[in-house]
Motif scaffolding. Sequence first.
Motif, PDB file in Angstrom:
ATOM      1  N   ASP A 100       0.948  -1.258  -0.057  1.00 50.89           N
ATOM      2  CA  ASP A 100       0.159   0.005  -0.003  1.00 50.89           C
ATOM      3  C   ASP A 100       0.873   1.526  -0.135  1.00 50.89           C
ATOM      4  N   ALA A 101       0.795   1.963  -1.100  1.00 47.48           N
ATOM      5  CA  ALA A 101       1.743   3.245  -1.174  1.00 47.48           C
ATOM      6  C   ALA A 101       1.686   4.148   0.056  1.00 47.48           C
ATOM      7  N   ALA A 102       0.504   4.233   0.636  1.00 48.29           N
ATOM      8  CA  ALA A 102       0.284   5.064   1.593  1.00 48.29           C
ATOM      9  C   ALA A 102       0.964   4.780   2.784  1.00 48.29           C
ATOM     10  N   GLN A 103       1.150   3.537   2.899  1.00 52.39           N
ATOM     11  CA  GLN A 103       2.032   3.033   4.143  1.00 52.39           C
ATOM     12  C   GLN A 103       3.394   2.960   4.091  1.00 52.39           C
ATOM     13  N   ILE A 104       4.016   3.419   2.922  1.00 56.20           N
ATOM     14  CA  ILE A 104       5.264   3.155   2.740  1.00 56.20           C
ATOM     15  C   ILE A 104       5.882   4.484   3.210  1.00 56.20           C
ATOM     16  N   ARG A 105       7.188   4.537   3.949  1.00 52.62           N
ATOM     17  CA  ARG A 105       7.774   5.597   4.600  1.00 52.62           C
ATOM     18  C   ARG A 105       8.716   6.017   3.677  1.00 52.62           C
ATOM     19  N   SER A 106       9.160   7.169   3.945  1.00 51.27           N
ATOM     20  CA  SER A 106      10.397   7.762   2.822  1.00 51.27           C
ATOM     21  C   SER A 106      11.877   7.680   3.477  1.00 51.27           C
ATOM     22  N   VAL A 107      12.946   7.626   2.280  1.00 54.64           N
ATOM     23  CA  VAL A 107      14.073   7.672   2.667  1.00 54.64           C
ATOM     24  C   VAL A 107      14.677   9.052   3.201  1.00 54.64           C
ATOM     25  N   GLU A 108      15.245   8.834   4.458  1.00 58.41           N
ATOM     26  CA  GLU A 108      15.445  10.194   5.151  1.00 58.41           C
ATOM     27  C   GLU A 108      16.683  11.064   4.289  1.00 58.41           C
ATOM     28  N   ALA A 109      17.796  10.080   4.061  1.00 55.67           N
ATOM     29  CA  ALA A 109      18.910  10.885   3.479  1.00 55.67           C
ATOM     30  C   ALA A 109      19.947   9.756   2.550  1.00 55.67           C
ATOM     31  N   VAL A 110      20.466  10.223   1.523  1.00 59.00           N
ATOM     32  CA  VAL A 110      21.419   9.539   1.131  1.00 59.00           C
ATOM     33  C   VAL A 110      22.814   9.909   1.710  1.00 59.00           C
ATOM     34  N   ILE A 111      23.504   8.736   2.595  1.00 56.37           N
ATOM     35  CA  ILE A 111      24.580   8.916   3.267  1.00 56.37           C
ATOM     36  C   ILE A 111      25.968   9.071   2.441  1.00 56.37           C
ATOM     37  N   GLN A 112      25.850   8.219   1.472  1.00 54.79           N
ATOM     38  CA  GLN A 112      27.179   8.126   0.816  1.00 54.79           C
ATOM     39  C   GLN A 112      26.729   7.411  -0.600  1.00 54.79           C
ATOM     40  N   THR A 113      27.242   8.046  -1.640  1.00 54.92           N
ATOM     41  CA  THR A 113      26.905   7.516  -3.147  1.00 54.92           C
ATOM     42  C   THR A 113      28.083   6.718  -3.347  1.00 54.92           C
ATOM     43  N   GLY A 114      27.738   5.847  -4.124  1.00 52.74           N
ATOM     44  CA  GLY A 114      28.996   4.886  -4.745  1.00 52.74           C
ATOM     45  C   GLY A 114      29.808   4.047  -3.698  1.00 52.74           C
ATOM     46  N   PHE A 115      29.255   3.669  -2.579  1.00 49.17           N
ATOM     47  CA  PHE A 115      29.880   3.111  -1.566  1.00 49.17           C
ATOM     48  C   PHE A 115      30.516   1.588  -2.284  1.00 49.17           C
ATOM     49  N   PHE A 116      29.678   0.906  -2.922  1.00 47.43           N
ATOM     50  CA  PHE A 116      30.309  -0.353  -3.706  1.00 47.43           C
ATOM     51  C   PHE A 116      30.152   0.503  -5.404  1.00 47.43           C
ATOM     52  N   PRO A 117      31.153  -0.110  -5.951  1.00 47.22           N
ATOM     53  CA  PRO A 117      31.270  -0.063  -7.484  1.00 47.22           C
ATOM     54  C   PRO A 117      29.779  -0.235  -7.908  1.00 47.22           C
ATOM     55  N   ARG A 118      29.483   0.498  -9.145  1.00 46.94           N
ATOM     56  CA  ARG A 118      28.190   0.274  -9.705  1.00 46.94           C
ATOM     57  C   ARG A 118      28.278  -1.190 -10.314  1.00 46.94           C
ATOM     58  N   THR A 119      29.498  -1.476 -10.740  1.00 45.34           N
ATOM     59  CA  THR A 119      29.208  -2.952 -11.639  1.00 45.34           C
ATOM     60  C   THR A 119      29.208  -4.097 -10.366  1.00 45.34           C
ATOM     61  N   TYR A 120      29.460  -3.633  -9.159  1.00 41.86           N
ATOM     62  CA  TYR A 120      29.356  -4.494  -8.229  1.00 41.86           C
ATOM     63  C   TYR A 120      27.974  -5.220  -8.219  1.00 41.86           C
ATOM     64  N   TRP A 121      26.931  -4.273  -8.241  1.00 41.37           N
ATOM     65  CA  TRP A 121      25.494  -4.555  -8.158  1.00 41.37           C
ATOM     66  C   TRP A 121      24.934  -5.146  -9.465  1.00 41.37           C
ATOM     67  N   GLN A 122      25.653  -4.766 -10.486  1.00 43.99           N
ATOM     68  CA  GLN A 122      25.254  -5.399 -11.672  1.00 43.99           C
ATOM     69  C   GLN A 122      25.824  -6.991 -11.459  1.00 43.99           C
ATOM     70  N   LEU A 123      26.757  -7.220 -11.072  1.00 42.79           N
ATOM     71  CA  LEU A 123      27.556  -8.471 -10.941  1.00 42.79           C
ATOM     72  C   LEU A 123      26.337  -9.488  -9.883  1.00 42.79           C
ATOM     73  N   LEU A 124      25.924  -8.805  -8.826  1.00 44.58           N
ATOM     74  CA  LEU A 124      25.035  -9.457  -8.000  1.00 44.58           C
ATOM     75  C   LEU A 124      23.861  -9.921  -8.577  1.00 44.58           C
ATOM     76  N   ASN A 125      23.121  -9.061  -9.334  1.00 45.91           N
ATOM     77  CA  ASN A 125      21.886  -8.959 -10.053  1.00 45.91           C
ATOM     78  C   ASN A 125      21.990 -10.110 -11.433  1.00 45.91           C
ATOM     79  N   GLN A 126      23.195 -10.315 -11.874  1.00 40.64           N
ATOM     80  CA  GLN A 126      23.472 -11.333 -12.752  1.00 40.64           C
ATOM     81  C   GLN A 126      23.607 -12.552 -12.043  1.00 40.64           C
ATOM     82  N   VAL A 127      24.214 -12.611 -10.822  1.00 41.40           N
ATOM     83  CA  VAL A 127      24.133 -13.996 -10.147  1.00 41.40           C
ATOM     84  C   VAL A 127      22.757 -14.447  -9.705  1.00 41.40           C
ATOM     85  N   ALA A 128      22.099 -13.418  -9.285  1.00 42.27           N
ATOM     86  CA  ALA A 128      20.691 -14.002  -8.892  1.00 42.27           C
ATOM     87  C   ALA A 128      19.704 -14.069 -10.111  1.00 42.27           C
TER      88      ALA A 128
END
Length: 879
Positions: free
Chosen positions: A77-105
């Motif tokens: 239910d969209a009305a019940q979903i809370r918001s992200v407060e802040a982005v603490i750090q961008t690129g903590f992991f390389p972008r390709t790292y998450w591409q790899l995890l998604n490819q494995v999954a």
Amino acid sequence: MFLESGASDSPALAITDAAPSWVEALVDCPGAQGAFTYRLPPGMVVQPGDILSVPFGAQQVGAIAIRCTDQLTGELDAAQIRSVEAVIQTGFFPRTYWQLLNQVADYYCTPLMQVVRVALPPGLLARSQRRVRLLPSSQESMSAAALSTAAQQVLAVLRASKTGDYSWQYLQRQVAGASRGLHELIQAGWVEHYLEPPSPVRPKQRQAVTLTATPPVNTELSLRQQEIVAVLRRQGGEAWLAELLQQCQTSTGTLKTLAQKGYLVMRSQEVLRTGHSGTIQADAAKRLTAAQTTALAAIQSLTGFREVLLHGVTGSGKTEVYLQAIAPMLEQGQSTLVLVPEIGLTPQLTDRFRARFGDRVQVYHSALSEGERYDTWRQMLRGEAQVVIGTRSAIFAPLPHLGLIILDEEHDSSLKQEQPAPCYHARTVARWRARLDNCPLVLGSATPSLETWIRSQAAAGRRQAVGGEGTGDGDEEMQPATCNLQPALTSQSAICNPQSLPLSPSSPSSPPSHPPVLYLSLPTRVHAQPLPAIEVVDMRQELHCGNRSMFSRALQQALRSLQDEGQQGILFMNRRGHSTFVSCRSCGYVVTCPHCDVSLTYHQPHEGAMPTLRCHYCNHIQLQPQACPSCESSYFKHFGSGTQRVVQELAALFPSLRIIRFDSDTTRTKGAHRALLTRFAHGEADLLVGTQMLTKGIDLPQVTLVGIVAADGLLHFSDYSASERTFQTLTQVAGRCGRGDRAGRVILQTYSPDDPVIQAVQRQDYAAFAARELHQRQALRYPPYGRLILLRFASPNPVAVQTAAERVADALAAQLSAEVERLGPAPAPVLRIANRYRWQLLLKLPVVGDTNLFKVEHLRSLCPSTVSLLVDIDPISMA
């Protein structure tokens, strides 16, 4: 991909023009399971791998952004979903790292969260610290009057700090409403927040022992005390207490006595938890052979992604090629990832790498403690050039600036995870990662997997056909060509028939267009040592001549002369324990595990020890019954042999022979691999008796004899790859000897001396073995001439698991094409393990064709809640 794993698992790795409204995040909070969905505030940009601050219950916690999406699943239910407060750090992991995890999954049909749990160390965010710091613009004479009271108070606290930097927890304690004030300051560009991987709160302390004086020649020290002093001197005068006790088989009391006599001191030292052990003498690059020089030059000339097979006989110096290929990478600020199949390989290999590269070498594998794994991750995330050595899970190490990936012993089955999901193969994932990071992948082995071999030989044939080496730019399509095998094999097998050679790899992880595999050969040993002669002993003839011992006459004679000549040897036995099973001599009853459908293995660590019966599947342990449960007879017989029985038989035949047993029973404790191998390398034993752990990359130049006690135990496994594994194992263990100044000798005992695999091992002819084995694989459509999917069903209810397997099989029969062969459903080779009954269904697919067969979630919906379904893509074991 092979199967559709459901819409919930489809990756969404990019922020499109229509910015997504939602983000799924891994919340770092005890007890939190799965991914949680949060709303993205207007204007907030999030990428997979970013570190977020999100509400969770009544608190704000850290989270890792997994996936962005513009659609919600139906049950949210969209009305019940809370918001992200802040982005603490961008690129903590390389972008390709998450591409790899998604490819494995995606490829291994596993929910992304399960892949994330395998990849990331536990408590990664909980151990890190969110901090806030002033930006240079805030130091200018800007008016803060327009800011809210909370923002002004946060700014004042930061400006009062000498560094302009405080932890978020501290600011929350100092300022009411700090969250609103911080958001305002970030929007104004006055401050930023970031995630700091901190040093351990409690530095780890270890007891160290330091040699302070050398005893005189005419000393009154006991032999054990003299041994301790000698070991300390060999290690540069210092060692860790726990490792010294283990290596010298002594007690703390003996060390305290030496300390009282003034020969050493014991004190606590702080140590980073990286698995580093002992003092290692620095090493310089070795002079290379001509073949090594050629291979090194070829590897160093590569730019971008390229797959390389470094095929070198045992003792040919593959590790030295690795070391010299890595050195310029480090100088250029790039890191290297080195994968080995067994934890037991890491101590010796790590020592060689640390001798060359010092503290820039990190170790990462599952046997490390949670703290050690976290500390290693902290080192990797700093971005400094380094070398990471680990087992298959290290393929997920977050190394930035990755310049080279090396898989040593790439043929080894330990690189494939069988359970739990994802059932990934580190070689396949390494290929994906090398492509994503645009770096070379070097596969090293004396006995390459047939999948790698056929791809490399097909590429060699193509280069020969076009008259060159190819551009290697990643856009070449591999075309049929004559294989570049040894000349004697050019007409012996269908492998060399251009019309019958499928040039796509058995694993469809590689895209249709890819650069050919570069084949590099190291055909001879360093220093021109010959390969050891392999003598095959027919144990049927031994029995015919009256020899009822497990050791042939030739092996007994070789063992007698071993100690006299001051040499060392290795005895290989495929099983640990004492005896394979225990049976009643009166009625034939076999003692079995109460939780599994297997017999219990008899264990007796040494003469006089309490014997036990152990299950090697669920680890159930019990004492041997005094009387047979079936007929009450007290007469039992122990059948079969394991490493414990080999050691006992040796002790009876050769009482003066010093023996070390090296198997999973003797290496359970931390550091045991290193301690046992160090003792053997220092000449504290004449013979090393062990299982397959001995076959994997161990370099012991002083070994001149290898005895293979029972080769048939490997040969007759009910598995399509049994012949390949037998050839690889026997060839590898034979290669452990003859690496020093003296020639080696291998005695291989078997009841099947005429078997083609045994004959190929004796000739040490990999190409001939590969040609014959591939011909058989092609006829049966097994890899690399086909692809496999194994569906494993398990349940505590035997009826439910059979019914579910049959229901899934019926559903597949109605939708699979005729070119997909279905074997089963059928009971697993071991029907029951740990009180769970197991059935399986094997699918055989063509190399080329549609692989989107069905949705895994649909298959799981056909199984009741009491039945689990595991999908194993590219299985290598059917057990």
